[in-house]
Design an enzyme around this catalytic site. Structure first.
Site, mmCIF file in Angstrom:
data_model
loop_
_atom_site.group_PDB
_atom_site.id
_atom_site.type_symbol
_atom_site.label_atom_id
_atom_site.label_comp_id
_atom_site.label_asym_id
_atom_site.label_seq_id
_atom_site.Cartn_x
_atom_site.Cartn_y
_atom_site.Cartn_z
ATOM 1 N N SER A 88 0.869 -1.184 0.000
ATOM 2 C CA SER A 88 0.000 0.000 0.000
ATOM 3 C C SER A 88 0.904 1.233 0.000
ATOM 4 O O SER A 88 1.018 1.955 0.967
ATOM 5 C CB SER A 88 -0.937 -0.012 1.208
ATOM 6 O OG SER A 88 -0.239 0.170 2.409
ATOM 7 N N HIS A 107 -3.309 -6.222 2.901
ATOM 8 C CA HIS A 107 -2.410 -7.263 3.410
ATOM 9 C C HIS A 107 -3.122 -8.577 3.691
ATOM 10 O O HIS A 107 -2.525 -9.512 4.206
ATOM 11 C CB HIS A 107 -1.703 -6.778 4.692
ATOM 12 C CG HIS A 107 -0.812 -5.598 4.449
ATOM 13 N ND1 HIS A 107 -0.332 -4.798 5.454
ATOM 14 C CD2 HIS A 107 -0.309 -5.084 3.297
ATOM 15 C CE1 HIS A 107 0.412 -3.835 4.935
ATOM 16 N NE2 HIS A 107 0.439 -3.982 3.634
ATOM 17 N N GLN A 118 -6.325 -1.535 7.438
ATOM 18 C CA GLN A 118 -5.204 -2.433 7.158
ATOM 19 C C GLN A 118 -4.580 -3.088 8.385
ATOM 20 O O GLN A 118 -4.207 -4.258 8.330
ATOM 21 C CB GLN A 118 -4.142 -1.625 6.401
ATOM 22 C CG GLN A 118 -2.922 -2.361 5.960
ATOM 23 C CD GLN A 118 -2.003 -1.455 5.147
ATOM 24 O OE1 GLN A 118 -2.269 -1.170 3.987
ATOM 25 N NE2 GLN A 118 -0.929 -0.975 5.752
ATOM 26 N N GLU A 119 -4.456 -2.331 9.479
ATOM 27 C CA GLU A 119 -3.678 -2.865 10.609
ATOM 28 C C GLU A 119 -4.320 -2.558 11.959
ATOM 29 O O GLU A 119 -4.689 -1.417 12.223
ATOM 30 C CB GLU A 119 -2.264 -2.265 10.595
ATOM 31 C CG GLU A 119 -1.539 -2.568 9.298
ATOM 32 C CD GLU A 119 -0.191 -1.854 9.171
ATOM 33 O OE1 GLU A 119 0.366 -1.422 10.202
ATOM 34 O OE2 GLU A 119 0.280 -1.729 8.032
ATOM 35 N N GLU A 121 1.926 -9.492 7.204
ATOM 36 C CA GLU A 121 2.800 -9.026 8.282
ATOM 37 C C GLU A 121 2.722 -9.931 9.510
ATOM 38 O O GLU A 121 3.117 -9.547 10.608
ATOM 39 C CB GLU A 121 2.461 -7.570 8.633
ATOM 40 C CG GLU A 121 2.722 -6.640 7.434
ATOM 41 C CD GLU A 121 2.583 -5.161 7.761
ATOM 42 O OE1 GLU A 121 2.065 -4.825 8.837
ATOM 43 O OE2 GLU A 121 3.009 -4.346 6.929
ATOM 44 N N ASP A 161 -3.674 1.320 11.763
ATOM 45 C CA ASP A 161 -3.284 1.949 10.502
ATOM 46 C C ASP A 161 -4.461 1.733 9.557
ATOM 47 O O ASP A 161 -4.670 0.624 9.060
ATOM 48 C CB ASP A 161 -2.002 1.328 9.931
ATOM 49 C CG ASP A 161 -1.585 1.983 8.617
ATOM 50 O OD1 ASP A 161 -2.279 2.924 8.177
ATOM 51 O OD2 ASP A 161 -0.568 1.560 8.025
ATOM 52 N N GLU A 215 -2.748 5.759 12.334
ATOM 53 C CA GLU A 215 -1.915 6.076 11.169
ATOM 54 C C GLU A 215 -2.794 6.198 9.926
ATOM 55 O O GLU A 215 -3.747 5.429 9.763
ATOM 56 C CB GLU A 215 -0.894 4.936 11.006
ATOM 57 C CG GLU A 215 0.046 5.078 9.831
ATOM 58 C CD GLU A 215 0.986 3.857 9.758
ATOM 59 O OE1 GLU A 215 1.290 3.249 10.791
ATOM 60 O OE2 GLU A 215 1.391 3.513 8.632
ATOM 61 N N ASP A 248 1.905 8.402 7.167
ATOM 62 C CA ASP A 248 2.726 7.457 6.400
ATOM 63 C C ASP A 248 2.672 7.904 4.927
ATOM 64 O O ASP A 248 3.566 8.616 4.457
ATOM 65 C CB ASP A 248 2.175 6.037 6.604
ATOM 66 C CG ASP A 248 2.835 4.981 5.737
ATOM 67 O OD1 ASP A 248 3.852 5.286 5.083
ATOM 68 O OD2 ASP A 248 2.341 3.831 5.694
ATOM 69 N N LYS A 295 10.081 5.091 6.848
ATOM 70 C CA LYS A 295 10.408 3.927 6.021
ATOM 71 C C LYS A 295 11.553 4.336 5.101
ATOM 72 O O LYS A 295 11.374 5.191 4.221
ATOM 73 C CB LYS A 295 9.202 3.526 5.182
ATOM 74 C CG LYS A 295 8.016 2.968 5.974
ATOM 75 C CD LYS A 295 6.790 2.877 5.079
ATOM 76 C CE LYS A 295 5.687 2.022 5.687
ATOM 77 N NZ LYS A 295 4.408 2.186 4.945
ATOM 78 N N HIS A 324 8.908 -1.230 9.210
ATOM 79 C CA HIS A 324 9.150 -2.218 8.161
ATOM 80 C C HIS A 324 8.254 -1.912 6.965
ATOM 81 O O HIS A 324 7.504 -0.945 6.981
ATOM 82 C CB HIS A 324 8.828 -3.620 8.706
ATOM 83 C CG HIS A 324 7.366 -3.813 9.015
ATOM 84 N ND1 HIS A 324 6.789 -5.039 9.186
ATOM 85 C CD2 HIS A 324 6.358 -2.906 9.187
ATOM 86 C CE1 HIS A 324 5.501 -4.894 9.422
ATOM 87 N NE2 HIS A 324 5.217 -3.625 9.432
ATOM 88 N N ARG A 325 8.294 -2.772 5.927
ATOM 89 C CA ARG A 325 7.302 -2.788 4.859
ATOM 90 C C ARG A 325 6.584 -4.132 4.905
ATOM 91 O O ARG A 325 7.069 -5.079 5.526
ATOM 92 C CB ARG A 325 7.951 -2.628 3.472
ATOM 93 C CG ARG A 325 8.719 -1.339 3.230
ATOM 94 C CD ARG A 325 7.969 -0.073 3.503
ATOM 95 N NE ARG A 325 6.716 0.117 2.779
ATOM 96 C CZ ARG A 325 6.480 1.072 1.884
ATOM 97 N NH1 ARG A 325 7.473 1.898 1.555
ATOM 98 N NH2 ARG A 325 5.296 1.211 1.326
ATOM 99 N N SER A 326 5.461 -4.223 4.203
ATOM 100 C CA SER A 326 4.744 -5.508 4.213
ATOM 101 C C SER A 326 5.546 -6.593 3.502
ATOM 102 O O SER A 326 5.473 -7.769 3.855
ATOM 103 C CB SER A 326 3.356 -5.354 3.605
ATOM 104 O OG SER A 326 3.419 -4.740 2.344
ATOM 105 N N LYS A 383 7.489 -0.207 14.320
ATOM 106 C CA LYS A 383 6.347 -0.995 13.836
ATOM 107 C C LYS A 383 6.921 -2.041 12.899
ATOM 108 O O LYS A 383 7.436 -1.718 11.832
ATOM 109 C CB LYS A 383 5.397 -0.044 13.097
ATOM 110 C CG LYS A 383 4.226 -0.719 12.435
ATOM 111 C CD LYS A 383 3.278 0.315 11.823
ATOM 112 C CE LYS A 383 3.296 0.202 10.319
ATOM 113 N NZ LYS A 383 2.049 0.653 9.665
HETATM 114 P P1 PGA Z 1 3.138 -1.328 3.015
HETATM 115 O O1 PGA Z 1 2.220 -1.111 4.284
HETATM 116 O O2 PGA Z 1 4.496 -1.715 3.450
HETATM 117 O O3 PGA Z 1 2.385 -2.405 2.272
HETATM 118 O O4 PGA Z 1 3.126 -0.025 2.244
HETATM 119 C C1 PGA Z 1 2.697 -0.675 5.503
HETATM 120 C C2 PGA Z 1 1.986 0.547 5.961
HETATM 121 O O5 PGA Z 1 1.056 1.067 5.302
HETATM 122 O O6 PGA Z 1 2.334 1.073 7.010
HETATM 123 ZN ZN ZN Z 2 0.798 2.748 6.846
#
Ligand code: PGA
Ligand code: ZN
Length: 430
Positions: A43, A156, A164-165, A206, A243, A287, A314, A339, A367-369, A390
């Site tokens: 994402s 994810h 998402q999270e 993740e 998130d 987030e 983000d 990131k 991190h990243r996914s 995270k």
């Molecule tokens: P991504 O997601 O690594 O798939 O971009 C992580 C996030 O949105 O924080």
């Molecule tokens: Zn994010």
């Protein structure tokens, strides 16, 4: 030991989703070397630095990175030979100049970052100093509060959660190691709760569970129940973080809940939703509550919740100092997700964090996914004193690699290790 660069090389390796990514190796004249592997998002923000992919449909569905690898081997390597690997700013400045574009689209941020990370590692190896100390100096001793993503939705996972999270934050623990124990025990309690309800315990990208829940509120309720189930206090020992990754939900003038099929929402609907949740649940951090181009909505979100809750940008900031500067001026958010591959070099990443700190914004290293076994961000979180990290659920080795490295750093620091609660006072913003 000399830190003069003798050679730079790269290869195509695989990330945790089985897609190609770049690993670079920097070798110094004395024979010491360092490697760096680049993660990859799903994402992604529109303004992220460009991840160069081959687009050749005959290899990896177009996702090969041979061009980025060739850019390291053929363009960057000859230029970096003879430079001082310990001069990170000099190396990164050279990488940026050789690329020559605003968004690193010529050589690829994946090519540049692999080399930037490998240089940092080689310099630390030459100095016979742990990476976190070589990057952060003797004072680097703050272990980050982990934000563990234990329920995955959005891009994810293939369940019906639009956000998402759903994370647990063991901020009230007395140490990093105890924080991990809190987090892991809650994770296992959550698995038991899901099993008892005959929901799947298969995991998302993740490492968090990806159950077919009926609503976002059900996810939040489950997390609170899991915290209680292990005898911890929600809001004091362990709180919640979200998130929403709302950029993914944007659709002609609003936010569409495509996975759950709910009605389209406005920015103000979402702000009201978050406001309600923050009153009913021990949420300390949200987030990407709104989309990356909805700066006016972000301003209203920040005005409404910014004094009580950490609001993390983000996609809206993409670790970019210029975008963050605009955000600070416009009162958008109060924290930035960090990131390295969104911007492409260690030096630019640190500049964004420095600006954040000077404006009272928090930094959360992330991190990243799509990840690799490279645990650079663990050392980087300690080096930068970010205070939060995270890096997914305590599940799947590309996630636990980071937590395990932090456990090792905490051990090495011994009595000097610090663990601070950024959300003291009932879990709210300190
Ligand atoms: P991504 O997601 O690594 O798939 O971009 C992580 C996030 O949105 O924080
Ligand atoms: Zn994010």
């Amino acid at each position: 030991m000399t830190t003069t660069i003798e050679g730079v090389s790269a290869r195509e390796i695989l990330d945790s989703r089985g897609f190609p990514t770049v690993e670079a190796m920097v070798t110094l004249a004395g024979g010491v070397h360092g490697t760096g592997a680049v993660p990859s998002g799903a994402s992604t923000g529109e303004r992220e630095a460009i991840e160069l992919r081959d687009g050749d449909p005959k290899r990896y569905g177009g996702k090969g990175v041979r061009r980025a690898v060739a850019n390291v081997n053929e363009i960057l390597a000859p230029e970096l030979r003879g430079m001082d690997a310990s001069d990170q700013a000099g190396i990164d400045g050279k990488l940026i100049a050789l690329d020559g574009t605003e968004n690193k689209s010529r050589l690829g941020a994946n090519a540049l970052l692999a080399v930037s990370l490998a240089c940092a590692r080689a310099a630390a190896a030459a100095a016979k100093t742990p990476l976190y100390r070589n990057l952060g100096g003797a004072a680097a001793s703050l272990l980050p509060v982990p934000l563990l993503n234990v329920i995955n939705g959005g891009r994810h996972a293939t369940n019906s959660l639009d956000f998402q999270e759903f994370m647990i934050v063991p901020h009230g623990a007395p140490s990093f190691a105890e924080a991990m124990r809190y987090g892991v025990e809650v994770y296992h309690a959550l698995r038991k709760l899901l099993e008892s309800r005959h929901l799947t315990t298969a995991v998302g990208d993740e490492g968090g569970f990806a159950p077919a829940l009926g609503s976002h509120e059900e996810a939040l309720d489950l997390l609170v129940e899991a915290i209680r189930a292990v005898g911890l206090a929600p809001g004091e020992d362990v709180s919640l973080a979200l998130d929403a990754a709302a950029s993914e939900l944007v659709e002609a003038g609003g936010y569409a809940f495509r996975k759950s099929g709910g009605p389209k929402r406005s920015a103000d609907d979402l702000i009201a939703l978050y406001d309600g949740w923050c009153r009913s649940y021990p949420i300390v951090s949200i987030e990407d509550g709104l989309g990356e181009n909805d700066w006016a909505g972000w301003q209203r979100l920040t005005a409404a919740l910014g004094k009580r809750v950490q609001l993390v940008g983000d996609d809206v900031f993409v670790t970019n100092e210029r975008l963050l500067a605009r955000g600070i001026q416009d009162h958008v958010g109060n924290a930035i997700l960090i990131k390295l591959n969104q911007i492409g070099t260690v030096t630019e990443t640190r500049a964004a964090m420095k600006l954040a700190a000077s404006a009272g914004y928090r930094s959360i290293v992330s991190h990243r996914s799509g990840e690799t076994e490279d645990a650079f961000i663990a050392d980087f979180a300690v080096a930068s004193g970010a205070g939060q990290i995270k890096t997914g659920a305590p599940c799947r080795s590309e996630r636990t690699a980071k937590y395990n490295r932090l456990l090792a750093i905490a051990d090495e620091l011994g009595g000097r290790a610090r663990y601070l609660d950024p959300f003291s006072g009932g879990g709210r913003l300190a």
